[in-house]
Design a protein around this motif. Structure first.
Motif, PDB file in Angstrom:
ATOM      1  N   THR A 238       0.830  -1.206   0.000  1.00  0.00           N
ATOM      2  CA  THR A 238       0.000   0.000   0.000  1.00  0.00           C
ATOM      3  C   THR A 238       0.865   1.256   0.000  1.00  0.00           C
ATOM      4  O   THR A 238       1.691   1.460   0.889  1.00  0.00           O
ATOM      5  N   ARG A 239       0.644   2.115  -0.997  1.00  0.00           N
ATOM      6  CA  ARG A 239       1.404   3.356  -1.115  1.00  0.00           C
ATOM      7  C   ARG A 239       0.732   4.471  -0.309  1.00  0.00           C
ATOM      8  O   ARG A 239      -0.485   4.501  -0.159  1.00  0.00           O
ATOM      9  N   PHE A 240       1.557   5.392   0.183  1.00  0.00           N
ATOM     10  CA  PHE A 240       1.052   6.482   1.007  1.00  0.00           C
ATOM     11  C   PHE A 240       0.028   7.329   0.265  1.00  0.00           C
ATOM     12  O   PHE A 240      -1.011   7.701   0.816  1.00  0.00           O
ATOM     13  N   SER A 241       0.285   7.618  -0.995  1.00  0.00           N
ATOM     14  CA  SER A 241      -0.630   8.464  -1.775  1.00  0.00           C
ATOM     15  C   SER A 241      -1.996   7.815  -1.927  1.00  0.00           C
ATOM     16  O   SER A 241      -3.027   8.500  -1.891  1.00  0.00           O
ATOM     17  N   ASP A 242      -2.026   6.491  -2.090  1.00  0.00           N
ATOM     18  CA  ASP A 242      -3.301   5.792  -2.231  1.00  0.00           C
ATOM     19  C   ASP A 242      -4.076   5.823  -0.909  1.00  0.00           C
ATOM     20  O   ASP A 242      -5.291   6.053  -0.889  1.00  0.00           O
ATOM     21  N   TRP A 243      -3.372   5.575   0.193  1.00  0.00           N
ATOM     22  CA  TRP A 243      -4.030   5.651   1.516  1.00  0.00           C
ATOM     23  C   TRP A 243      -4.530   7.057   1.796  1.00  0.00           C
ATOM     24  O   TRP A 243      -5.635   7.250   2.282  1.00  0.00           O
ATOM     25  N   LEU A 244      -3.715   8.048   1.459  1.00  0.00           N
ATOM     26  CA  LEU A 244      -4.078   9.432   1.719  1.00  0.00           C
ATOM     27  C   LEU A 244      -5.317   9.819   0.933  1.00  0.00           C
ATOM     28  O   LEU A 244      -6.215  10.486   1.455  1.00  0.00           O
ATOM     29  N   SER A 245      -5.376   9.373  -0.304  1.00  0.00           N
ATOM     30  CA  SER A 245      -6.555   9.665  -1.146  1.00  0.00           C
ATOM     31  C   SER A 245      -7.804   9.053  -0.562  1.00  0.00           C
ATOM     32  O   SER A 245      -8.854   9.710  -0.470  1.00  0.00           O
ATOM     33  N   ARG A 246      -7.725   7.801  -0.114  1.00  0.00           N
ATOM     34  CA  ARG A 246      -8.878   7.137   0.479  1.00  0.00           C
ATOM     35  C   ARG A 246      -9.282   7.791   1.791  1.00  0.00           C
ATOM     36  O   ARG A 246     -10.451   8.012   2.065  1.00  0.00           O
ATOM     37  N   SER A 247      -8.281   8.102   2.623  1.00  0.00           N
ATOM     38  CA  SER A 247      -8.551   8.647   3.946  1.00  0.00           C
ATOM     39  C   SER A 247      -9.200  10.023   3.875  1.00  0.00           C
ATOM     40  O   SER A 247     -10.156  10.327   4.601  1.00  0.00           O
ATOM     41  N   THR A 248      -8.699  10.885   3.016  1.00  0.00           N
ATOM     42  CA  THR A 248      -9.261  12.239   2.911  1.00  0.00           C
ATOM     43  C   THR A 248     -10.614  12.227   2.230  1.00  0.00           C
ATOM     44  O   THR A 248     -11.466  13.068   2.520  1.00  0.00           O
ATOM     45  N   THR A 249     -10.850  11.231   1.370  1.00  0.00           N
ATOM     46  CA  THR A 249     -12.170  11.090   0.748  1.00  0.00           C
ATOM     47  C   THR A 249     -13.213  10.741   1.807  1.00  0.00           C
ATOM     48  O   THR A 249     -14.326  11.243   1.816  1.00  0.00           O
ATOM     49  N   LEU A 250     -12.808   9.846   2.745  1.00  0.00           N
ATOM     50  CA  LEU A 250     -13.729   9.439   3.820  1.00  0.00           C
ATOM     51  C   LEU A 250     -14.052  10.603   4.746  1.00  0.00           C
ATOM     52  O   LEU A 250     -15.172  10.722   5.240  1.00  0.00           O
ATOM     53  N   VAL A 251     -13.057  11.459   4.977  1.00  0.00           N
ATOM     54  CA  VAL A 251     -13.280  12.615   5.834  1.00  0.00           C
ATOM     55  C   VAL A 251     -14.230  13.590   5.157  1.00  0.00           C
ATOM     56  O   VAL A 251     -15.134  14.126   5.731  1.00  0.00           O
TER      57      VAL A 251
END
Length: 251
Positions: A238-251
């Motif tokens: 899992t890449r940081f950019s992919d996690w960040l995109s998912r996490s900020t979308t959820l927020v």
């Protein structure tokens, strides 16, 4: 098997306990909030009765130098003694990549003390050293903030998402003890200042990240080798950019 997860109500412990249960194991999630306390020993003997494996993913509630050392030393001694009495066959502990290189920090001195207790015990063990979690980037920013400025050294890190840590911990838990250290890291190396800069930008935080060669990391000086794993580390996907995109979308 019966497996006890110390720190079973935390970020990694909750995920790990669920993963192990889904594989059909009997899992006891142990933490003070669940009636098992490795500092006071409340509920510890009962929790460990009949257990084959204990996985310690607990963290100190305080990062103060004295408190964190007392936590890991007291918890470690109590837990290992209770495991020996219960006949536990494998002790698995989650630690941090670079611990031995970060001993200027009280937190990492405490983690080293925990590791040394494990090595000195007669219980077969596996110490899993992981790199920084994606979910911990906010905490790194917080500790490095002065006003509206975040000062961090521009050194390499190779962070990992907690889901991948919990998945890998299942394998280390079910495999034979290595009686040594294994390392776990994410798929890409990033500069620490850029990692935090990306995170703050994604959550629309206006603090400015400044690269500062003299900035400390929880009290420790860093270089490009301090926070990165060896060539033998297990690398996740899992890449940081992919996690960040998912996490900020959820927020």
């Amino acid at each position: 098997m019966k497996i006890v997860v110390i720190g079973g109500s935390g970020l990694i412990g909750t995920k790990l306990a669920n993963n192990l249960r889904n594989l059909g194991h009997e899992v006891v999630a142990a933490s003070p909030s669940l009636g098992v306390n490795t500092i006071t020993t409340e509920g510890l003997t009962e929790a460990l009765s009949g257990a084959q494996v204990v996985v310690d993913v607990a963290n100190s509630p305080s990062f103060d130098d004295k408190a964190v050392l007392e936590f890991f030393e007291t918890s470690g001694r109590n837990l290992l003694a209770a495991e020996a009495a219960a006949g536990v066959k494998h002790h698995v502990a989650l630690s941090v990549v670079g611990t031995e290189r970060l001993l200027q920090s009280g937190y990492f001195r405490a983690k080293m003390a925990q590791e040394n207790l494990i090595r000195a015990s007669k219980i077969p063990y596996t110490i899993v050293r992981a790199t920084q979690f994606f979910e911990f980037v906010n905490g790194i920013a917080y500790t490095a903030t002065e006003g509206q400025t975040v000062r961090l050294p521009s050194v390499f890190v190779q962070p990992i998402v907690s889901d991948d840590v919990a998945t890998a911990m299942v394998d280390f838990t079910l495999e034979a003890p290595v009686n040594g250290i294994v390392e776990l890291a994410g798929p890409e190396r990033l500069h620490l200042d850029e990692l935090v800069r990306q995170y703050l930008s994604a959550i629309q935080d206006t603090r400015q990240v400044v690269a500062d060669v003299n900035a400390r990391y929880f009290g420790a000086e860093l270089d490009d080798q301090s926070l990165v794993p060896s060539d033998n580390a297990r690398i996740t996907t899992t890449r940081f950019s992919d996690w960040l995109s998912r996490s900020t979308t959820l927020v």
